[in-house]
Write an enzyme that holds these catalytic residues in place. Structure first.
Site, PDB file in Angstrom:
ATOM      1  N   LYS A   1       0.797  -1.225   0.000  1.00  0.00           N
ATOM      2  CA  LYS A   1       0.000   0.000   0.000  1.00  0.00           C
ATOM      3  C   LYS A   1       0.833   1.281   0.000  1.00  0.00           C
ATOM      4  CE  LYS A   1      -3.884  -2.218   2.398  1.00  0.00           C
ATOM      5  NZ  LYS A   1      -5.054  -1.865   1.604  1.00  0.00           N
TER       6      LYS A   1
ATOM      7  N   SER B   1       1.312  -0.933  11.888  1.00  0.00           N
ATOM      8  CA  SER B   1       1.913   0.353  11.521  1.00  0.00           C
ATOM      9  C   SER B   1       2.089   0.513  10.019  1.00  0.00           C
ATOM     10  CB  SER B   1       3.283   0.510  12.204  1.00  0.00           C
ATOM     11  OG  SER B   1       4.163  -0.544  11.820  1.00  0.00           O
TER      12      SER B   1
ATOM     13  N   MET C   1      -2.464  -0.016   5.848  1.00  0.00           N
ATOM     14  CA  MET C   1      -3.834  -0.160   6.337  1.00  0.00           C
ATOM     15  C   MET C   1      -3.971   0.431   7.732  1.00  0.00           C
ATOM     16  SD  MET C   1      -6.790  -1.188   5.470  1.00  0.00           S
ATOM     17  CE  MET C   1      -8.380  -1.715   6.124  1.00  0.00           C
TER      18      MET C   1
END
Length: 272
Positions: A69, A129, A132
């Site tokens: 991500k 951490s 997400m």
């Protein structure tokens, strides 16, 4: 689903450990809405090459899951404010070779906080951490939560996330309790080395009022099962997956399904 043909539009997902959740949800809606589209999940061996393939092959949409991500940010052309605000991407839309990144995780978490009427005065232990976790922490911060502790073994990442939103940090739970427990790590995820592990100890689960596991597969992780057994309000990752996938579907297709169609797709997704 229509027979594969040259005019079919392709959407994909990229994850270290792909599930069938998105595949079943999106493909069910394509069929229900008679769209000549198909959705396929992949586990990339090279993220940069995979994103180059999205661009070069004209793949319309690409869902991004853990652990990509944040890494994918350098590979896109544009960042929508939803992704820029938290430096995390879970959706890419390809418009004629121009890749725009979005984040629908944030809106999904925010909706679930509101739907379950979690009191902003509640204390929160948020474990994780990564990308997400950033979306989740931002949603709690924006919902008015202030007493939040980020639990992360990676001190640099944990302190950075905590500092970003004015929260506390701890390397481990270490006997801590809170009103709300949130797991945003792969602990409990099917196929992982910690698939049968609890992300929070039984003592913390017993002291909590709300147990929230963002892991989508399985729908009943060890944490979810423990929360249900203890009689807590439980929110599972399958709910997150449905809400964020719906917004992805709309970004990709420009079509918003009816509530009935979404419920049917969700039931189909969960019946695997």
């Amino acid at each position: 689903m229509p027979i594969l043909n040259k005019d079919m539009t392709l959407c994909i997902s990229l994850s270290a450990r792909p599930s069938n959740n998105g595949t079943r949800f999106h493909n069910h809606l394509y069929e229900a809405l008679e769209l000549n589209w198909i959705y396929k999940a992949f586990a990339p061996t090279d993220l940069a090459q995979a994103i180059a393939g999205v661009r070069g092959l004209g793949i319309r949409g690409c869902a991004i899951s853990m652990p990509y991500k944040e890494d994918v940010i350098a590979l896109v052309d544009r960042m929508d404010p939803s992704a820029t605000a938290i430096d995390s991407v879970n959706t890419i839309v390809n418009d004629d070779g121009v890749l725009t990144a979005y984040n629908t995780d944030y809106s999904a978490i925010a909706q679930l906080i509101a739907r379950n009427e979690i009191d902003p005065a509640s204390s929160v232990l948020l474990r994780g951490s990564g990308g997400m976790a950033k979306a989740t922490a931002a949603a709690f911060r924006d919902a008015g939560f202030a007493d939040v502790t980020i639990v992360a073994r990676n001190e640099d990442a944990g302190r950075a996330l905590a500092g970003l939103y004015g929260f506390g940090w701890a390397a481990d739970v270490d006997g801590r309790t809170a009103d709300v427990l949130v797991n945003v790590t792969p602990i409990g995820m099917a196929g992982g080395v910690e698939a049968e592990a609890l992300s929070f100890p039984p003592s913390a689960i017993e002291a909590a009022r709300v147990v929230f596991d963002v892991v989508a597969l399985p729908a009943e992780t060890p944490l979810v099962r423990a929360g249900l057994a203890a009689g807590k309000t439980v929110i599972n990752g399958a709910s997150v997956a449905t809400l964020q996938a719906l917004e992805q579907f709309v970004l990709y297709t420009g079509v918003r399904p009816t509530d009935e169609q979404v419920r049917a797709a969700e039931e189909f997704m969960r019946a695997q």
